[in-house]
Scaffold this motif. Structure first.
Motif, PDB file in Angstrom:
ATOM      1  N   THR A  69      46.675 -12.202  24.608  1.00 30.54           N
ATOM      2  CA  THR A  69      45.271 -12.336  24.978  1.00 30.54           C
ATOM      3  C   THR A  69      44.482 -11.075  24.628  1.00 30.54           C
ATOM      4  O   THR A  69      43.290 -11.016  24.838  1.00 30.54           O
ATOM      5  CB  THR A  69      45.120 -12.606  26.500  1.00 30.54           C
ATOM      6  OG1 THR A  69      45.640 -11.475  27.214  1.00 30.54           O
ATOM      7  CG2 THR A  69      45.880 -13.853  26.919  1.00 30.54           C
ATOM      8  N   ASN A  70      45.193 -10.074  24.098  1.00 32.96           N
ATOM      9  CA  ASN A  70      44.573  -8.785  23.818  1.00 32.96           C
ATOM     10  C   ASN A  70      44.481  -8.572  22.298  1.00 32.96           C
ATOM     11  O   ASN A  70      45.493  -8.364  21.635  1.00 32.96           O
ATOM     12  CB  ASN A  70      45.438  -7.708  24.491  1.00 32.96           C
ATOM     13  CG  ASN A  70      44.901  -6.314  24.288  1.00 32.96           C
ATOM     14  OD1 ASN A  70      44.350  -5.996  23.232  1.00 32.96           O
ATOM     15  ND2 ASN A  70      45.056  -5.482  25.284  1.00 32.96           N
ATOM     16  N   ASN A 105      37.184 -16.947  27.523  1.00 33.74           N
ATOM     17  CA  ASN A 105      38.503 -17.286  26.968  1.00 33.74           C
ATOM     18  C   ASN A 105      38.408 -18.423  25.973  1.00 33.74           C
ATOM     19  O   ASN A 105      39.050 -18.398  24.935  1.00 33.74           O
ATOM     20  CB  ASN A 105      39.456 -17.679  28.098  1.00 33.74           C
ATOM     21  CG  ASN A 105      40.313 -16.512  28.521  1.00 33.74           C
ATOM     22  OD1 ASN A 105      40.368 -15.499  27.828  1.00 33.74           O
ATOM     23  ND2 ASN A 105      40.971 -16.650  29.645  1.00 33.74           N
ATOM     24  N   SER A 159      43.289 -22.192  30.330  1.00 29.11           N
ATOM     25  CA  SER A 159      43.025 -20.806  30.711  1.00 29.11           C
ATOM     26  C   SER A 159      43.210 -19.822  29.566  1.00 29.11           C
ATOM     27  O   SER A 159      42.263 -19.491  28.862  1.00 29.11           O
ATOM     28  CB  SER A 159      43.898 -20.428  31.901  1.00 29.11           C
ATOM     29  OG  SER A 159      45.251 -20.734  31.629  1.00 29.11           O
ATOM     30  N   ILE A 160      44.436 -19.350  29.349  1.00 24.86           N
ATOM     31  CA  ILE A 160      44.593 -18.262  28.388  1.00 24.86           C
ATOM     32  C   ILE A 160      44.930 -18.728  26.982  1.00 24.86           C
ATOM     33  O   ILE A 160      44.890 -17.953  26.043  1.00 24.86           O
ATOM     34  CB  ILE A 160      45.666 -17.248  28.848  1.00 24.86           C
ATOM     35  CG1 ILE A 160      47.024 -17.923  28.995  1.00 24.86           C
ATOM     36  CG2 ILE A 160      45.253 -16.567  30.121  1.00 24.86           C
ATOM     37  CD1 ILE A 160      48.155 -16.940  29.183  1.00 24.86           C
ATOM     38  N   CYS A 161      45.289 -20.012  26.827  1.00 27.65           N
ATOM     39  CA  CYS A 161      45.729 -20.457  25.500  1.00 27.65           C
ATOM     40  C   CYS A 161      44.651 -20.321  24.415  1.00 27.65           C
ATOM     41  O   CYS A 161      44.958 -19.883  23.317  1.00 27.65           O
ATOM     42  CB  CYS A 161      46.261 -21.872  25.549  1.00 27.65           C
ATOM     43  SG  CYS A 161      47.632 -22.032  26.701  1.00 27.65           S
ATOM     44  N   ASP A 198      50.740  -8.629  24.099  1.00 28.13           N
ATOM     45  CA  ASP A 198      49.901  -9.489  24.930  1.00 28.13           C
ATOM     46  C   ASP A 198      48.985 -10.304  24.016  1.00 28.13           C
ATOM     47  O   ASP A 198      48.080  -9.768  23.385  1.00 28.13           O
ATOM     48  CB  ASP A 198      49.080  -8.607  25.880  1.00 28.13           C
ATOM     49  CG  ASP A 198      48.173  -9.427  26.778  1.00 28.13           C
ATOM     50  OD1 ASP A 198      48.093 -10.654  26.590  1.00 28.13           O
ATOM     51  OD2 ASP A 198      47.545  -8.839  27.671  1.00 28.13           O
ATOM     52  N   MET A 256      44.564 -16.906  23.191  1.00 26.77           N
ATOM     53  CA  MET A 256      45.801 -16.612  22.454  1.00 26.77           C
ATOM     54  C   MET A 256      45.762 -17.201  21.054  1.00 26.77           C
ATOM     55  O   MET A 256      46.125 -16.553  20.074  1.00 26.77           O
ATOM     56  CB  MET A 256      47.008 -17.219  23.172  1.00 26.77           C
ATOM     57  CG  MET A 256      47.459 -16.463  24.401  1.00 26.77           C
ATOM     58  SD  MET A 256      48.620 -17.456  25.362  1.00 26.77           S
ATOM     59  CE  MET A 256      50.006 -17.584  24.222  1.00 26.77           C
ATOM     60  N   GLN A 267      52.305 -15.810  30.615  1.00 24.57           N
ATOM     61  CA  GLN A 267      51.520 -14.606  30.438  1.00 24.57           C
ATOM     62  C   GLN A 267      51.033 -14.409  29.013  1.00 24.57           C
ATOM     63  O   GLN A 267      50.352 -13.446  28.719  1.00 24.57           O
ATOM     64  CB  GLN A 267      52.313 -13.384  30.892  1.00 24.57           C
ATOM     65  CG  GLN A 267      52.178 -13.166  32.400  1.00 24.57           C
ATOM     66  CD  GLN A 267      53.169 -12.180  32.919  1.00 24.57           C
ATOM     67  OE1 GLN A 267      53.770 -11.459  32.140  1.00 24.57           O
ATOM     68  NE2 GLN A 267      53.368 -12.155  34.213  1.00 24.57           N
ATOM     69  N   GLY A 268      51.417 -15.315  28.149  1.00 30.38           N
ATOM     70  CA  GLY A 268      50.845 -15.280  26.813  1.00 30.38           C
ATOM     71  C   GLY A 268      51.388 -14.193  25.910  1.00 30.38           C
ATOM     72  O   GLY A 268      50.639 -13.584  25.152  1.00 30.38           O
TER      73      GLY A 268
END
Lengths: 138, 219
Positions: free
Chosen positions: B194-195, A45, B87-89, B192, B92, B175-176
């Motif tokens: 993250t996708n 990530n 985490s996901i930022c 999404d 993103m 959830q981004g």
């Protein structure tokens, strides 16, 4: 007839030679493939699928000299995270890296993956070495 | 016999083409809608009133105050993040950089990243973050305001408009999602963040929105 037998034996030898990897390379493959999965779930990530990092926020993992020189600090870095300045590819990074709750064997796996991807080629980082390094964490 | 097969083949080919060409290229309009009756030139007409992003007042990474008037006539992508998010930022923002690099020289496209941690993410912190991400100019704003306002905006305007399922309180914010808003401030898509694949769809959908006729052109 004799000729055919010789050819047959040679072929058999060749197949044996190719299929029998050394124990070391089997171990490396095992470390590397487990490490690849751990990398995806714990590192990708931020550091990216190609270890490219994110501009000046997150350092890339492509600095082969840094990886080489800090190979014994890397287990501590993965486990405990990092605060403060880091110079990678001649650029300064100051963001915080979070700690990772990983077992020594998992750290060995993921470091074997990182240290043999993105231009790095350091061979297997085995679990014994990682254990020693972790005992010497500052 | 072979003629029959040829004919069937031709029909199949034709219907395949036909099918492709009827795949509509327009985007849905999300959110609640109501009918309003107006009188135009002495005639009573019924209009549809769509849910839009309500007025807000926030501050961007340069310390300038931003209201939704600054977004009049702009297509924009909104997301919710915080600078210390581990985490996901990052993934993103890596994907959002693709949107930024595609449209950074397009004056009617903008990106709004709302921080959900305004206590830590001061204007100074946001500016530093933007600099480190390599974001310059006024195409991509990192904005902060009162936490409650931001959460209300996220859940009541951006995300509820996309999905009515609120079983996970605050879940959407984390959830981004990237939310696509058109020039009339209506939510037109969510992706999404993250996708990478969904984000390239978003980049394409911005083109579709740009090609839509200006509001009022067909009235």
């Amino acid at each position: 007839m004799k000729f055919k037998v010789i050819i047959g034996v040679l072929c058999l030898l060749l197949i044996l030679a190719v299929s029998c990897q050394s124990p070391q390379s089997i171990e490396f493959a095992r470390y590397y493939s487990s490490g690849s999965l751990l990398y995806q779930s714990h590192c990708q990530n931020c550091h990216g699928a190609k270890g490219e990092g994110l501009n000046a926020l997150i350092p890339p993992l492509t600095d082969t000299v840094f990886i080489k020189n800090n190979i014994h600090q890397l287990p501590c870095l993965v486990k405990n995270g990092l605060r403060g300045k880091l110079t990678i590819n001649k650029k300064d990074f100051t963001e915080k890296m979070p700690s990772n709750d990983l077992a020594p064997i998992e750290i060995a796996n993921v470091l074997t993956y990182v240290a043999n991807s993105f231009g790095n080629k350091r061979g297997t980082i085995d679990v014994v070495q990682v254990g020693n390094d972790l005992n010497n964490c500052k | 016999m072979s003629r029959l097969i040829l004919a069937i083949g031709v029909i199949l080919l034709w219907s395949a083409c036909k099918f492709n060409s009827t795949t509509s290229n327009s985007l849905p309009i999300y959110g609640n809608r109501q009918a309003v009756t107006r009188v135009v030139n002495g005639q009573t007409v019924i209009d549809t009133l769509y849910q839009t992003i309500p007025p807000f007042k926030l501050v961007n990474q340069y310390g300038d105050s931003i209201s939704n008037n600054d977004l009049n006539g702009k297509i924009y992508v909104a997301d919710f993040f915080f600078t210390s998010c581990p985490s996901i930022c990052p993934v993103m923002q890596r994907n959002m950089l693709n949107v930024y690099n595609t449209y950074k020289n397009t004056p009617d496209v903008k990106i709004l990243s709302y921080t959900i941690d305004p206590k830590y993410d001061s204007v100074k912190v946001l500016k530093k973050y933007a600099d480190k991400l390599g974001v310059t100019g006024n195409m991509w704003w990192f904005i902060q305001g009162k936490k409650d306002d931001t959460y209300r905006l996220a859940e009541k305007s951006y995300l509820v408009a996309v999905s009515q399922d609120t079983t996970v309180p605050g879940g959407y914010v984390h959830q981004g999602y990237f939310v696509l808003v058109d020039k009339q401030k209506r939510v037109r898509g969510s992706y999404d963040g993250t996708n990478a694949q969904q984000v390239s769809q978003l980049i394409d959908d911005v083109k579709t929105l740009k090609a839509e006729p200006a509001p009022g052109a067909n009235q």
